[in-house]
Design a protein around this motif. Structure first.
Motif, PDB file in Angstrom:
ATOM      1  N   GLY A  66      15.535 -22.906 -16.068  1.00  0.00           N
ATOM      2  CA  GLY A  66      16.892 -23.405 -16.114  1.00  0.00           C
ATOM      3  C   GLY A  66      17.178 -24.133 -14.820  1.00  0.00           C
ATOM      4  N   GLN A  67      18.373 -24.661 -14.710  1.00  0.00           N
ATOM      5  CA  GLN A  67      18.818 -25.248 -13.454  1.00  0.00           C
ATOM      6  C   GLN A  67      20.129 -24.595 -13.068  1.00  0.00           C
ATOM      7  OE1 GLN A  67      18.998 -29.527 -13.825  1.00  0.00           O
ATOM      8  NE2 GLN A  67      16.838 -29.742 -13.295  1.00  0.00           N
ATOM      9  N   ALA A  68      20.237 -24.256 -11.783  1.00  0.00           N
ATOM     10  CA  ALA A  68      21.425 -23.567 -11.275  1.00  0.00           C
ATOM     11  C   ALA A  68      22.348 -24.541 -10.567  1.00  0.00           C
ATOM     12  CB  ALA A  68      21.025 -22.453 -10.310  1.00  0.00           C
ATOM     13  N   CYS A  69      23.630 -24.308 -10.757  1.00  0.00           N
ATOM     14  CA  CYS A  69      24.643 -25.083 -10.044  1.00  0.00           C
ATOM     15  C   CYS A  69      24.708 -24.563  -8.610  1.00  0.00           C
ATOM     16  CB  CYS A  69      26.000 -24.922 -10.719  1.00  0.00           C
ATOM     17  SG  CYS A  69      27.368 -25.682  -9.799  1.00  0.00           S
TER      18      CYS A  69
ATOM     19  N   TYR B 165      21.764 -23.094 -16.368  1.00  0.00           N
ATOM     20  CA  TYR B 165      21.781 -23.770 -17.657  1.00  0.00           C
ATOM     21  C   TYR B 165      20.362 -23.946 -18.200  1.00  0.00           C
ATOM     22  CZ  TYR B 165      26.499 -24.738 -16.214  1.00  0.00           C
ATOM     23  OH  TYR B 165      27.797 -24.588 -15.787  1.00  0.00           O
ATOM     24  N   VAL B 166      20.178 -23.564 -19.444  1.00  0.00           N
ATOM     25  CA  VAL B 166      18.908 -23.774 -20.135  1.00  0.00           C
ATOM     26  C   VAL B 166      19.225 -24.167 -21.569  1.00  0.00           C
ATOM     27  CG1 VAL B 166      18.613 -21.318 -20.697  1.00  0.00           C
ATOM     28  CG2 VAL B 166      16.639 -22.817 -20.703  1.00  0.00           C
ATOM     29  N   PRO B 167      18.716 -25.255 -22.080  1.00  0.00           N
ATOM     30  CA  PRO B 167      18.009 -26.294 -21.340  1.00  0.00           C
ATOM     31  C   PRO B 167      18.915 -26.926 -20.285  1.00  0.00           C
ATOM     32  CG  PRO B 167      17.831 -26.642 -23.724  1.00  0.00           C
ATOM     33  CD  PRO B 167      18.804 -25.551 -23.508  1.00  0.00           C
ATOM     34  N   PRO B 168      18.307 -27.392 -19.182  1.00  0.00           N
ATOM     35  CA  PRO B 168      19.099 -27.987 -18.103  1.00  0.00           C
ATOM     36  C   PRO B 168      19.838 -29.234 -18.552  1.00  0.00           C
ATOM     37  CG  PRO B 168      16.827 -27.617 -17.423  1.00  0.00           C
ATOM     38  CD  PRO B 168      16.878 -27.370 -18.887  1.00  0.00           C
TER      39      PRO B 168
ATOM     40  N   VAL C  71      15.302 -22.642 -11.828  1.00  0.00           N
ATOM     41  CA  VAL C  71      15.275 -21.180 -11.894  1.00  0.00           C
ATOM     42  C   VAL C  71      14.304 -20.762 -12.995  1.00  0.00           C
ATOM     43  CG1 VAL C  71      16.662 -19.112 -12.316  1.00  0.00           C
ATOM     44  CG2 VAL C  71      17.695 -21.094 -11.173  1.00  0.00           C
ATOM     45  N   PRO C  72      13.208 -20.055 -12.642  1.00  0.00           N
ATOM     46  CA  PRO C  72      12.299 -19.568 -13.689  1.00  0.00           C
ATOM     47  C   PRO C  72      12.999 -18.510 -14.535  1.00  0.00           C
ATOM     48  CG  PRO C  72      11.335 -19.287 -11.481  1.00  0.00           C
ATOM     49  CD  PRO C  72      12.754 -19.717 -11.304  1.00  0.00           C
TER      50      PRO C  72
END
Length: 186
Positions: free
Chosen positions: A61-64, A71-74, A89-90
């Motif tokens: 995911g990607q973190a703010c 968020y996943v999917p980013p 983020v794994p």
């Protein structure tokens, strides 16, 4: 009211011509028309990085950087804060069912035979869910909060797609109270 009069086929699309319906014809409460869409999807940088990881059997995911939501999917940016999400983020391939629906109506061309279940999957460590299939359990036993894990296709079939995950199946872990999943800004 209009009814289809004739069709002309082109190599890429079908052109429909319509005429006014006569007074003797009964109106239909539905319309049938084949639609073929050909399109290409171009992934942005966040989705490309995500799909590259999926091809390797990993979910990220990607973190703010501001609110810390994952968020996943980013998406490439945080919809809450409006800032770029560059922190990867794994994530595990385990999660829970946030909501679900039982599909009873067949979809033309879909190899999945109803009834089947589509669910919003919340992966552990993420703050948003995504849609996927649930199998490996009787439909009557599926419930919100149920713990699940991805069932992956054989590695030699993996591509840049979430279809690498065939479906999610229940695991022997206690259900989660989804009320605890509500976002709390850090």
């Amino acid at each position: 009211d209009l009814v289809e009069h004739s069709r002309q086929k082109n190599h890429r699309y079908t052109i429909f011509y319509f005429r006014n319906m006569s007074k003797e014809e009964k109106p239909k409460d539905y319309s049938e028309s084949p639609i073929n869409l050909e399109y290409f999807y171009t992934a942005g940088s966040a989705t490309t990085r995500f799909l590259n990881q999926v091809k390797e059997g990993k979910l990220v995911g990607q973190a703010c950087p501001k609110c810390k939501a994952v968020y996943v999917p980013p998406r490439g940016s945080c919809p809450r804060c409006g800032v770029a999400t560059n922190i990867e983020v794994p994530l595990t391939d385990k999660g829970c069912i946030e909501s679900f629906t039982v599909v009873h109506i067949p979809i033309p061309g879909n190899p999945i035979v109803p009834p089947y279940v589509c669910a919003m999957i919340r992966l552990d460590g993420s703050n948003i869910s995504f849609l996927h299939l649930i199998q490996g359990v009787d439909i009557q036993e599926i419930r919100i909060g149920m713990r699940i894990q991805a069932v992956w296709k054989p590695k030699e079939e993996w591509t840049h797609s979430l279809e690498n995950i065939k479906w999610f199946a229940p695991i022997d872990e206690p259900d989660i109270d989804v009320a605890t999943l509500r976002f709390k800004e850090s």
